[in-house]
Design a protein around this motif. Structure first.
Motif, PDB file in Angstrom:
ATOM      1  N   PRO A 135       6.262  11.014  -5.366  1.00  0.00           N
ATOM      2  CA  PRO A 135       6.835  12.079  -4.524  1.00  0.00           C
ATOM      3  C   PRO A 135       8.312  11.881  -4.221  1.00  0.00           C
ATOM      4  CG  PRO A 135       4.703  11.420  -3.659  1.00  0.00           C
ATOM      5  CD  PRO A 135       5.051  10.434  -4.729  1.00  0.00           C
ATOM      6  N   LEU A 136       8.745  10.635  -4.014  1.00  0.00           N
ATOM      7  CA  LEU A 136      10.164  10.395  -3.744  1.00  0.00           C
ATOM      8  C   LEU A 136      11.016  10.726  -4.966  1.00  0.00           C
ATOM      9  CD1 LEU A 136      10.101   7.106  -1.642  1.00  0.00           C
ATOM     10  CD2 LEU A 136      11.145   9.268  -0.941  1.00  0.00           C
ATOM     11  N   ARG A 137      10.574  10.294  -6.137  1.00  0.00           N
ATOM     12  CA  ARG A 137      11.345  10.593  -7.350  1.00  0.00           C
ATOM     13  C   ARG A 137      11.418  12.100  -7.590  1.00  0.00           C
ATOM     14  NH1 ARG A 137       8.552   5.520  -9.977  1.00  0.00           N
ATOM     15  NH2 ARG A 137      10.231   3.989  -9.775  1.00  0.00           N
TER      16      ARG A 137
ATOM     17  N   GLY B 239       0.776  -1.234   0.000  1.00  0.00           N
ATOM     18  CA  GLY B 239       0.000   0.000   0.000  1.00  0.00           C
ATOM     19  C   GLY B 239       0.806   1.282   0.000  1.00  0.00           C
ATOM     20  N   TYR B 240       2.101   1.204   0.277  1.00  0.00           N
ATOM     21  CA  TYR B 240       2.898   2.421   0.373  1.00  0.00           C
ATOM     22  C   TYR B 240       3.468   2.869  -0.978  1.00  0.00           C
ATOM     23  CZ  TYR B 240       2.951   2.338   5.488  1.00  0.00           C
ATOM     24  OH  TYR B 240       2.591   2.379   6.805  1.00  0.00           O
ATOM     25  N   TRP B 241       3.798   1.907  -1.828  1.00  0.00           N
ATOM     26  CA  TRP B 241       4.493   2.236  -3.068  1.00  0.00           C
ATOM     27  C   TRP B 241       3.705   3.221  -3.932  1.00  0.00           C
ATOM     28  CZ3 TRP B 241       9.046   2.319  -5.204  1.00  0.00           C
ATOM     29  CH2 TRP B 241       9.174   2.404  -6.595  1.00  0.00           C
TER      30      TRP B 241
ATOM     31  N   PRO C 260       3.268  11.893   2.235  1.00  0.00           N
ATOM     32  CA  PRO C 260       4.260  11.536   1.225  1.00  0.00           C
ATOM     33  C   PRO C 260       5.069  12.705   0.675  1.00  0.00           C
ATOM     34  CG  PRO C 260       2.274  10.279   0.871  1.00  0.00           C
ATOM     35  CD  PRO C 260       1.962  11.269   1.954  1.00  0.00           C
ATOM     36  N   LEU C 261       4.431  13.845   0.396  1.00  0.00           N
ATOM     37  CA  LEU C 261       5.164  14.955  -0.216  1.00  0.00           C
ATOM     38  C   LEU C 261       6.251  15.489   0.703  1.00  0.00           C
ATOM     39  CD1 LEU C 261       2.296  16.958  -1.980  1.00  0.00           C
ATOM     40  CD2 LEU C 261       4.125  15.638  -3.072  1.00  0.00           C
ATOM     41  N   THR C 262       5.890  15.787   1.949  1.00  0.00           N
ATOM     42  CA  THR C 262       6.871  16.366   2.869  1.00  0.00           C
ATOM     43  C   THR C 262       7.852  15.315   3.375  1.00  0.00           C
ATOM     44  OG1 THR C 262       5.165  16.150   4.578  1.00  0.00           O
ATOM     45  CG2 THR C 262       5.472  18.321   3.607  1.00  0.00           C
ATOM     46  N   ALA C 263       7.377  14.082   3.601  1.00  0.00           N
ATOM     47  CA  ALA C 263       8.274  13.022   4.056  1.00  0.00           C
ATOM     48  C   ALA C 263       9.326  12.707   2.991  1.00  0.00           C
ATOM     49  CB  ALA C 263       7.482  11.768   4.398  1.00  0.00           C
ATOM     50  N   SER C 264       8.938  12.763   1.732  1.00  0.00           N
ATOM     51  CA  SER C 264       9.895  12.486   0.657  1.00  0.00           C
ATOM     52  C   SER C 264      11.028  13.500   0.650  1.00  0.00           C
ATOM     53  CB  SER C 264       9.171  12.489  -0.690  1.00  0.00           C
ATOM     54  OG  SER C 264       8.256  11.415  -0.768  1.00  0.00           O
TER      55      SER C 264
END
Length: 310
Positions: A20-22, A12-14, A280-284
């Protein structure tokens, strides 16, 4: 040459984190191949959540750091195969969410909002609640989240005092530590907020003994960790009126089992672990910054102290 970053965070995380990570890697100038699968000996960094099936870190001999997506690391910090540096997640958006939850529920109990929302007694009682400056709040845990919540409540004129296991100095907020300090802050508090990490020293910190020393009718807010509270002792204190209400966001077993007495207790509010979540956005961006630091030879941020457990 591109780095290899393994995404090992469980189902569920991918779908939430890949883009956002890329984007964060590109913004930070990091050339990296991000994937859910990679040969262990090729992996430079692991983006991780303890729900992952990856539990043996021994083959990851090249890995420079394991970057946790969660603020809590109690489910991974004791893993004997984990010899790589471990960084926990301190996400500005997570802090904002926690501040909003703690502030909202503190105001809810301070203003006696439940009696007006539910109107179960149908009694016309025009008694006004006290002002915030007449309420005492104990913040158990004065890390990044605890300090942020304490400052937000202080800005609303609540009298806030903090407690932590080790001495802390926070300008403008009286801080206590140790057994004597815990006893003192609990005895005075109208509202107690628990934002401690789960360690052997903090498990069941609110137990029959410490709860008995609290002000009668006090409110407990627990958005920290479920095991901070002895459930049996809390239920007994709710039944006899020692504790006026408990608003709980975290539990020993999650989801909270349908037959757990918390669900039906009239003095308990259950929220489904929503006080704060990693965005996701800020954690990335936090993850990308730590990878940038690792490649530049700079110290990692939010590095976990293995001895202390957080």
């Amino acid at each position: 040459m591109a780095l290899t970053v393994l995404f090992a965070a469980g189902p569920g995380y991918w779908d939430r984190y890949a883009a956002p990570l890329r984007a964060a890697f590109d913004k930070a100038g990091i050339a990296a191949h991000l994937s859910e699968e990679a040969a262990p000996e090729t992996v430079d960094y692991i983006v991780y959540a303890p729900s992952s099936s990856l539990q043996d870190f021994t083959p990851y001999t090249r890995t420079k750091a394991v970057l946790n997506l969660w603020a809590g690391v109690e489910r991974i910090v004791g893993n004997p195969t984990l010899t790589q540096p471990l960084c926990r997640m301190v996400d500005p958006a997570l802090t904002e969410g926690m501040v909003e939850w703690v502030t909202g529920h503190t105001l809810r109990h301070h203003l006696w909002l439940d009696r007006y929302i539910v109107n179960s007694t149908r009694e016309w009682d025009p008694t006004c609640p006290p002002l915030a400056r007449e309420r005492q709040v104990a913040m158990l845990g004065m890390g990044a989240l605890g300090e942020a919540c304490a400052r937000a409540l202080q800005a609303l004129n609540f009298n806030v005092e903090g407690w932590s296991r080790s001495p802390k100095s926070v300008p403008g907020i009286p801080c206590h530590h140790g057994a004597d300090g815990l006893r003192d802050v609990l005895a005075k508090a109208d509202i107690v907020v628990t934002l401690l990490p789960k360690t052997p020293e903090t498990e069941n910190i609110l137990n029959a003994g410490t709860i008995a020393g609290m002000k009668r009718g006090a409110v407990i807010l627990n958005p920290g960790r479920g095991p901070l509270i002895d459930d049996t002792a809390l239920l007994a204190a709710l039944d006899n009126g020692q504790i006026g209400h408990a608003t709980l966001d975290v539990f020993r077993v999650e989801p909270l089992p349908q037959d757990h007495p918390f669900w039906a207790h009239p003095r308990v509010t259950v929220t489904p672990h929503i006080a704060a979540d990693t965005r996701p956005l800020t954690a990335s961006m936090v993850i990308a910054e730590n990878i940038r630091r690792g490649e530049a030879g700079e110290p990692f941020v939010n590095l976990v102290d293995r001895a202390r457990g957080y």
